[in-house]
Design a protein around this motif. Structure first.
Motif, PDB file in Angstrom:
ATOM      1  N   TRP A 173     -12.423  -3.507  20.181  1.00 54.41           N
ATOM      2  CA  TRP A 173     -13.071  -2.616  19.506  1.00 54.41           C
ATOM      3  C   TRP A 173     -13.964  -3.116  18.297  1.00 54.41           C
ATOM      4  CZ3 TRP A 173      -9.602   0.329  16.034  1.00 54.41           C
ATOM      5  CH2 TRP A 173      -9.907   1.543  15.552  1.00 54.41           C
TER       6      TRP A 173
ATOM      7  N   ASP B 232     -10.371   5.668  18.866  1.00 53.36           N
ATOM      8  CA  ASP B 232     -10.237   6.682  20.317  1.00 53.36           C
ATOM      9  C   ASP B 232     -10.779   6.192  21.610  1.00 53.36           C
ATOM     10  OD1 ASP B 232     -10.926   9.476  21.804  1.00 53.36           O
ATOM     11  OD2 ASP B 232     -12.113   9.828  20.738  1.00 53.36           O
TER      12      ASP B 232
ATOM     13  N   GLU C  51     -11.989   6.985  24.323  1.00 51.87           N
ATOM     14  CA  GLU C  51     -13.090   7.819  25.347  1.00 51.87           C
ATOM     15  C   GLU C  51     -14.391   7.196  24.331  1.00 51.87           C
ATOM     16  OE1 GLU C  51     -12.615   9.781  27.730  1.00 51.87           O
ATOM     17  OE2 GLU C  51     -11.157   9.478  27.347  1.00 51.87           O
ATOM     18  N   HIS C  52     -14.491   6.540  22.815  1.00 46.60           N
ATOM     19  CA  HIS C  52     -15.454   7.174  22.166  1.00 46.60           C
ATOM     20  C   HIS C  52     -15.691   5.511  21.373  1.00 46.60           C
ATOM     21  CE1 HIS C  52     -15.061  11.522  22.631  1.00 46.60           C
ATOM     22  NE2 HIS C  52     -15.890  11.454  23.230  1.00 46.60           N
ATOM     23  N   ALA C  53     -14.650   4.985  21.136  1.00 51.59           N
ATOM     24  CA  ALA C  53     -14.831   4.066  19.768  1.00 51.59           C
ATOM     25  C   ALA C  53     -15.889   2.995  20.804  1.00 51.59           C
ATOM     26  CB  ALA C  53     -13.411   3.505  19.883  1.00 51.59           C
ATOM     27  N   PRO C  54     -16.472   2.240  20.157  1.00 46.93           N
ATOM     28  CA  PRO C  54     -17.571   1.395  20.453  1.00 46.93           C
ATOM     29  C   PRO C  54     -16.319  -0.115  20.756  1.00 46.93           C
ATOM     30  CG  PRO C  54     -18.159   2.319  18.505  1.00 46.93           C
ATOM     31  CD  PRO C  54     -17.023   2.900  18.902  1.00 46.93           C
ATOM     32  N   SER C  55     -17.280  -1.232  21.692  1.00 55.31           N
ATOM     33  CA  SER C  55     -16.430  -2.075  22.090  1.00 55.31           C
ATOM     34  C   SER C  55     -17.072  -3.402  21.384  1.00 55.31           C
ATOM     35  CB  SER C  55     -17.147  -3.008  23.470  1.00 55.31           C
ATOM     36  OG  SER C  55     -18.395  -2.723  23.687  1.00 55.31           O
TER      37      SER C  55
ATOM     38  N   GLU D  11     -19.985  -3.167  26.770  1.00 58.75           N
ATOM     39  CA  GLU D  11     -20.028  -1.763  26.058  1.00 58.75           C
ATOM     40  C   GLU D  11     -21.163  -0.486  27.377  1.00 58.75           C
ATOM     41  OE1 GLU D  11     -20.532   1.163  22.917  1.00 58.75           O
ATOM     42  OE2 GLU D  11     -19.334  -0.365  24.037  1.00 58.75           O
TER      43      GLU D  11
ATOM     44  N   ARG E 108     -18.027   0.125  29.293  1.00 61.60           N
ATOM     45  CA  ARG E 108     -17.638   1.288  28.148  1.00 61.60           C
ATOM     46  C   ARG E 108     -17.841   2.346  28.698  1.00 61.60           C
ATOM     47  NH1 ARG E 108     -17.373   4.399  23.773  1.00 61.60           N
ATOM     48  NH2 ARG E 108     -19.232   3.543  23.293  1.00 61.60           N
ATOM     49  N   LYS E 109     -18.879   2.722  28.367  1.00 64.20           N
ATOM     50  CA  LYS E 109     -20.056   4.213  29.127  1.00 64.20           C
ATOM     51  C   LYS E 109     -20.226   4.754  30.190  1.00 64.20           C
ATOM     52  CE  LYS E 109     -22.561   3.229  24.574  1.00 64.20           C
ATOM     53  NZ  LYS E 109     -24.198   4.070  24.503  1.00 64.20           N
TER      54      LYS E 109
ATOM     55  N   ARG F  37      -9.685   2.965  29.630  1.00 67.98           N
ATOM     56  CA  ARG F  37     -10.317   2.667  29.307  1.00 67.98           C
ATOM     57  C   ARG F  37      -8.451   2.267  28.860  1.00 67.98           C
ATOM     58  NH1 ARG F  37     -13.316   2.237  22.922  1.00 67.98           N
ATOM     59  NH2 ARG F  37     -12.883  -0.145  22.281  1.00 67.98           N
TER      60      ARG F  37
END
Length: 270
Positions: free
Chosen positions: A61, A87, A89-93, A102, A105-106, A112
């Motif tokens: 994260w 979060d 669902e939305h927290a950037p790697s 990344e 992740r998207k 996740r």
């Protein structure tokens, strides 16, 4: 400039098979220019493992408060009151792990895990099972996504990544029967029912399982184990794009890593 089909042929030649469960460590820079960017590599991997296969990656994260809370039994006021909750669902790697993670992740099919600092992302029919549960206090050891990867007889796919990037070896550190293993305490803000809840946990120190592997500027145990394992030549090696690629049996390198640690540091309670 290799296209997806070219990369898929190289991966198949390396030994990546339909139905495989694979943990990836990828340097896009090492692969070289790609017409489709990260999608070229991801699509090539998914084409090789097919609809029955699974892909997993260590994403962590970007905003992990690991350093800010390390070694503290309570969360500092300034951190507790202002830090965003994790979060999944939305927290950037974590950007230090590269753009490929990344991109995974998207991906719309990505699932996740809920451990902020040791967060794992997965794609495939077993993705939800691979990433959950992922409890604080067991980042990489028993009960973690890494253990479930091992249960699936998973593989480690390294494309242009160094020997310090073999995350499954943290499992070997966790289960190795050696005295004096280092533990750390840290806190993470979890999101539950829309509310932030801080959780403090103790876990094995993945940055240095023993004091001698925690020296700044020196290789840690993961890197030293990986170098010795790779020297044995028990893994296939080839090229993916311009990058050196290796496909490693995850259980084999974990068994090697556990034996490596216990042989050098004496068997005994972990």
């Amino acid at each position: 400039m290799p296209a997806t089909q070219d990369l898929a042929r190289q991966l198949s030649a390396l030994g990546l098979l339909p139905g495989d469960t694979v943990m990836t460590h990828v340097s896009l820079r090492a692969v070289g220019p790609l017409p489709g960017g990260p999608a070229s590599v991801l699509d090539a991997i998914l084409a090789c493992i097919g609809p029955a296969g699974n892909l997993m990656a260590f994403v962590s994260w970007r905003d992990s408060p690991y350093e800010e809370t390390l070694g503290q039994a309570t969360v500092p006021d300034a951190v507790r009151d202002t830090w965003p909750a994790f979060d999944p669902e939305h927290a950037p790697s974590y950007p230090g792990f590269g753009a490929f993670n990344e991109f995974i992740r998207k991906h719309p099919a990505c699932r996740r895990s809920g451990h902020p600092d040791a967060s794992m992302a997965a794609i495939g029919p077993d993705a939800a099972w691979l990433v959950a549960p992922h409890c604080m206090g067991s980042a990489y050891g028993p009960g973690s996504p890494v253990e479930r990867l091992l249960h699936k007889r998973g593989k480690v796919l390294s494309i242009g990544a160094g020997p310090d990037a073999v995350t499954v070896l943290h499992y070997a550190e966790a289960v190795a029967r050696i005295p004096g293993k280092r533990r750390v305490m840290y806190s993470m803000p979890l999101l539950e029912d829309g509310e932030r809840r801080w959780v403090t946990a103790s876990d094995w120190d993945s940055n240095g399982i023993l004091d001698e592997y925690a020296q700044p500027g020196s290789p840690d145990a993961v890197e030293r184990i990986a170098l010795d394992y790779l020297a044995l030549g028990r893994h296939p090696e080839g090229r993916v794009g311009h990058a050196v690629a290796r496909l490693i049996d995850a259980n084999d390198i974990v068994r090697f890593g556990q034996a490596w640690l216990e042989a050098r540091h004496g068997g005994g309670p972990s």
